[in-house]
Design a protein around this motif. Structure first.
Motif, PDB file in Angstrom:
ATOM      1  N   THR A  52    -124.573  49.648 -50.104  1.00  0.00           N
ATOM      2  CA  THR A  52    -123.897  48.482 -49.544  1.00  0.00           C
ATOM      3  C   THR A  52    -122.742  48.033 -50.433  1.00  0.00           C
ATOM      4  N   LEU A  53    -121.913  47.195 -49.848  1.00  0.00           N
ATOM      5  CA  LEU A  53    -120.805  46.578 -50.566  1.00  0.00           C
ATOM      6  C   LEU A  53    -121.314  45.810 -51.783  1.00  0.00           C
ATOM      7  N   LEU A  54    -122.479  45.153 -51.650  1.00  0.00           N
ATOM      8  CA  LEU A  54    -123.052  44.417 -52.775  1.00  0.00           C
ATOM      9  C   LEU A  54    -123.349  45.347 -53.944  1.00  0.00           C
ATOM     10  N   GLN A  55    -123.937  46.498 -53.649  1.00  0.00           N
ATOM     11  CA  GLN A  55    -124.261  47.460 -54.707  1.00  0.00           C
ATOM     12  C   GLN A  55    -123.001  48.028 -55.356  1.00  0.00           C
ATOM     13  N   LEU A  56    -122.035  48.386 -54.527  1.00  0.00           N
ATOM     14  CA  LEU A  56    -120.815  48.992 -55.054  1.00  0.00           C
ATOM     15  C   LEU A  56    -120.066  48.029 -55.975  1.00  0.00           C
ATOM     16  N   LEU A  57    -119.976  46.768 -55.556  1.00  0.00           N
ATOM     17  CA  LEU A  57    -119.266  45.790 -56.377  1.00  0.00           C
ATOM     18  C   LEU A  57    -120.056  45.437 -57.635  1.00  0.00           C
ATOM     19  N   HIS A  58    -121.369  45.362 -57.502  1.00  0.00           N
ATOM     20  CA  HIS A  58    -122.196  45.102 -58.684  1.00  0.00           C
ATOM     21  C   HIS A  58    -122.013  46.207 -59.729  1.00  0.00           C
ATOM     22  N   ASP A  59    -122.032  47.449 -59.249  1.00  0.00           N
ATOM     23  CA  ASP A  59    -121.872  48.579 -60.171  1.00  0.00           C
ATOM     24  C   ASP A  59    -120.474  48.633 -60.779  1.00  0.00           C
ATOM     25  N   TYR A  62    -118.952  43.392 -60.927  1.00  0.00           N
ATOM     26  CA  TYR A  62    -118.902  42.078 -60.297  1.00  0.00           C
ATOM     27  C   TYR A  62    -120.252  41.372 -60.394  1.00  0.00           C
ATOM     28  N   SER A  63    -120.200  40.045 -60.494  1.00  0.00           N
ATOM     29  CA  SER A  63    -121.378  39.208 -60.297  1.00  0.00           C
ATOM     30  C   SER A  63    -121.484  38.955 -58.796  1.00  0.00           C
ATOM     31  N   VAL A  64    -122.621  39.313 -58.190  1.00  0.00           N
ATOM     32  CA  VAL A  64    -122.747  39.387 -56.729  1.00  0.00           C
ATOM     33  C   VAL A  64    -123.786  38.396 -56.222  1.00  0.00           C
ATOM     34  N   ALA A  65    -123.458  37.711 -55.120  1.00  0.00           N
ATOM     35  CA  ALA A  65    -124.380  36.731 -54.552  1.00  0.00           C
ATOM     36  C   ALA A  65    -124.379  36.809 -53.032  1.00  0.00           C
ATOM     37  N   LEU A  66    -125.542  36.503 -52.461  1.00  0.00           N
ATOM     38  CA  LEU A  66    -125.674  36.296 -51.015  1.00  0.00           C
ATOM     39  C   LEU A  66    -126.333  34.945 -50.804  1.00  0.00           C
ATOM     40  N   SER A  67    -125.664  34.071 -50.062  1.00  0.00           N
ATOM     41  CA  SER A  67    -126.267  32.814 -49.649  1.00  0.00           C
ATOM     42  C   SER A  67    -126.239  32.762 -48.132  1.00  0.00           C
ATOM     43  N   GLY A  68    -127.433  32.807 -47.517  1.00  0.00           N
ATOM     44  CA  GLY A  68    -127.511  32.736 -46.066  1.00  0.00           C
ATOM     45  C   GLY A  68    -128.045  33.994 -45.427  1.00  0.00           C
ATOM     46  N   LYS A  69    -127.521  34.297 -44.265  1.00  0.00           N
ATOM     47  CA  LYS A  69    -128.080  35.326 -43.388  1.00  0.00           C
ATOM     48  C   LYS A  69    -127.825  36.737 -43.918  1.00  0.00           C
ATOM     49  N   TRP A  70    -128.835  37.582 -43.822  1.00  0.00           N
ATOM     50  CA  TRP A  70    -128.773  39.013 -44.133  1.00  0.00           C
ATOM     51  C   TRP A  70    -129.049  39.799 -42.860  1.00  0.00           C
ATOM     52  N   HIS A  71    -130.222  39.638 -42.279  1.00  0.00           N
ATOM     53  CA  HIS A  71    -130.589  40.165 -40.954  1.00  0.00           C
ATOM     54  C   HIS A  71    -130.531  41.687 -40.869  1.00  0.00           C
ATOM     55  N   LEU A  72    -130.938  42.341 -41.979  1.00  0.00           N
ATOM     56  CA  LEU A  72    -130.961  43.802 -42.004  1.00  0.00           C
ATOM     57  C   LEU A  72    -132.279  44.312 -42.582  1.00  0.00           C
ATOM     58  N   GLY A  73    -133.327  43.519 -42.397  1.00  0.00           N
ATOM     59  CA  GLY A  73    -134.637  43.875 -42.921  1.00  0.00           C
ATOM     60  C   GLY A  73    -134.831  43.386 -44.335  1.00  0.00           C
ATOM     61  N   GLN A  74    -136.066  43.021 -44.655  1.00  0.00           N
ATOM     62  CA  GLN A  74    -136.414  42.507 -45.978  1.00  0.00           C
ATOM     63  C   GLN A  74    -135.552  41.313 -46.379  1.00  0.00           C
ATOM     64  N   SER A  75    -135.306  40.435 -45.404  1.00  0.00           N
ATOM     65  CA  SER A  75    -134.499  39.250 -45.680  1.00  0.00           C
ATOM     66  C   SER A  75    -135.191  38.283 -46.636  1.00  0.00           C
ATOM     67  N   HIS A  76    -136.488  38.495 -46.861  1.00  0.00           N
ATOM     68  CA  HIS A  76    -137.234  37.647 -47.798  1.00  0.00           C
ATOM     69  C   HIS A  76    -137.104  38.148 -49.235  1.00  0.00           C
ATOM     70  N   LEU A  77    -136.397  39.260 -49.430  1.00  0.00           N
ATOM     71  CA  LEU A  77    -136.211  39.819 -50.768  1.00  0.00           C
ATOM     72  C   LEU A  77    -134.735  39.775 -51.164  1.00  0.00           C
ATOM     73  N   LYS A  78    -134.484  39.774 -52.463  1.00  0.00           N
ATOM     74  CA  LYS A  78    -133.107  39.811 -52.953  1.00  0.00           C
ATOM     75  C   LYS A  78    -132.514  41.180 -52.632  1.00  0.00           C
ATOM     76  N   PRO A  79    -131.374  41.240 -51.940  1.00  0.00           N
ATOM     77  CA  PRO A  79    -130.779  42.542 -51.599  1.00  0.00           C
ATOM     78  C   PRO A  79    -130.387  43.331 -52.844  1.00  0.00           C
ATOM     79  N   ARG A  80    -130.444  44.636 -52.722  1.00  0.00           N
ATOM     80  CA  ARG A  80    -129.998  45.484 -53.825  1.00  0.00           C
ATOM     81  C   ARG A  80    -128.547  45.154 -54.178  1.00  0.00           C
ATOM     82  N   GLY A  81    -128.292  44.991 -55.453  1.00  0.00           N
ATOM     83  CA  GLY A  81    -126.948  44.679 -55.918  1.00  0.00           C
ATOM     84  C   GLY A  81    -126.684  43.201 -56.110  1.00  0.00           C
TER      85      GLY A  81
END
Length: 323
Positions: A52-59, A62-81
Motif C-alpha cells: 500500500t501507499l502507507l507502506q511505501l511512504l513509511h519505508d 515518512y511518518s504515516v497516519a490513518l484517521s478514519g475509514k479504511w474499509h479493506l478488512g482488519q479495520s480494527h487493526l493498525k494498517p501495515r505502514g
C-alpha cells in the motif's frame, strides 16, 4: 482543480484499494463493498498480497497516519505502514451516535457524538505529535456524505442552514428499473422524506468543509501549511436520486457506470502545485497513486504492473501529451 477526475470503480472498498495500491480491482481481488461486520470478511486482510501507499511512504522515511475509514478488512487493526491509527472497526455506523472506535494503542473506546469531528480530532492529534525531522503522510477517511441520509443524523444547527433551500440543482426522482430493493423516498417529489435526505446530504457536505478547515488551520498554526501538499478527493461519486437511485455504483443491479457514480472531486494544493489551474485532462486514482510516488521519489516496482501514470507535470503547470 481537476475537472475530469474519476474513480476506477464506483464502489467504496475497491475504489479505496485502487487508490491505496495503485492497482485494478481485478488485480487486488475486490469488486464490491466489504461487509466488515461479518467476521470472515472483517477479519481478513484483503490487501495481504499488495503493497500500500502507507507502506511505501513509511519505508521511504515518512511518518504515516490513518484517521478514519479504511474499509479493506482488519479495520480494527493498525494498517501495515501506519505509525498512528484512529479507526472505525467492523461497521462504520451513522454520523452522530455512540460508537466504539479503535485508538492508536489498539484499545476500543466508545465516544458519543459526531464521527467527522472525532476523526478530525485525532488527525490533529497526529499533526501535533508528528516528528519534526521526518515528512508525514496523513490519510483522513470521513464517512460523510455516505448513507445513512436524513437530517436526523446531523447537527441541527447545520441542517437549519438548508431548511428553506430550493434544491433546484437536484433532478426529479423516478426509480431506475435496475433498482431491485429500493430504499428511496418514492417517485412523487417533493415528498417530506426526499427533502429530508437533501437537507441531510447538504449538512454532511458542510460538516466535511468545516472539519477540513480545522485541519488547514492546524497546519497553519504549526507553520506547515505552505510546506504541505493537501489533496482533497473521494473514493466515488454519489447520487441523490439522480437517474433514479441513491448512492453509488452498487445502488443498482447490475452495477451502474453513470458519471454521477464515477465522477470524483480532486483538488491539490501546496508546494510544487501551480495555483489557479483547472486541468481538463482525464485522470483517476491509479494516476494519483503514481503521482504521489513520483513526488516522494519512490520508484514503482514494474513487476506489479501499475496501470496509472504520474501527472506531476500537470500540477506544475505543464500539459504533457496525455492519453
Amino acid at each position: 482543480r481537476f475537472a475530469n477526475a474519476f474513480t476506477p470503480t464506483p464502489v467504496c472498498s475497491p475504489a479505496r484499494a485502487c487508490l491505496l495500491t495503485g492497482r485494478t480491482a481485478s488485480q487486488v481481488g475486490i469488486h464490491d463493498w466489504l461487509q466488515e461486520a461479518e467476521v470472515d470478511v472483517g477479519d481478513r486482510d484483503w490487501l495481504v498480497d499488495d503493497i500500500t501507499l502507507l507502506q511505501l511512504l513509511h519505508d521511504a522515511g515518512y511518518s504515516v497516519a490513518l484517521s478514519g475509514k479504511w474499509h479493506l478488512g482488519q479495520s480494527h487493526l493498525k494498517p501495515r505502514g501506519a505509525d498512528y491509527h484512529f479507526g472505525l472497526p467492523r461497521w462504520q455506523g451513522a454520523h452522530n451516535e455512540a460508537y466504539v472506535y479503535v485508538d492508536d494503542d489498539g484499545e476500543f473506546v466508545e465516544l458519543d457524538g459526531n464521527k467527522s469531528a472525532y476523526i478530525t480530532d485525532h488527525a490533529i492529534e497526529f499533526l501535533d505529535q508528528a516528528p519534526a525531522d521526518r515528512p508525514f503522510f496523513l490519510n483522513i477517511g470521513y464517512i460523510a456524505t455516505h448513507s445513512p441520509y436524513g437530517r436526523q443524523h446531523h447537527d441541527p444547527a447545520v441542517t437549519a442552514l438548508y431548511q428553506h433551500a430550493s434544491f433546484d440543482d437536484i433532478p426529479a426522482y423516478n426509480t431506475h428499473h435496475w433498482v431491485k430493493n429500493e430504499d428511496g423516498p418514492g417517485d412523487s417529489p417533493p415528498s417530506a422524506l426526499l427533502r429530508d435526505r437533501y437537507i441531510g446530504y447538504y449538512a454532511a457536505v458542510t460538516e466535511i468543509d468545516n472539519n477540513i478547515g480545522r485541519i488547514l488551520d492546524k497546519l497553519e498554526e504549526l507553520g506547515q501549511l505552505d510546506n504541505t501538499i493537501v489533496i482533497y478527493t473521494s473514493d466515488h461519486g454519489c447520487a441523490l436520486g439522480h437517474h433514479g437511485f441513491w448512492g453509488k455504483g452498487n445502488s443498482t443491479r447490475p452495477l451502474n457506470m453513470y458519471e454521477t457514480s464515477l465522477s470524483i472531486p480532486l483538488i491539490w494544493h501546496g508546494p510544487g502545485v501551480a495555483a489557479g489551474q483547472v486541468i481538463e485532462q482525464t485522470v483517476d486514482h491509479y494516476d494519483g497513486f503514481m503521482t504521489l510516488l513520483d513526488i516522494a521519489g519512490i520508484a514503482p516496482d514494474p513487476e506489479r504492473r501499475y496501470p496509472g501514470q504520474s501527472y506531476r507535470a500537470m500540477l506544475q503547470g505543464d500539459r504533457p501529451e496525455w492519453d
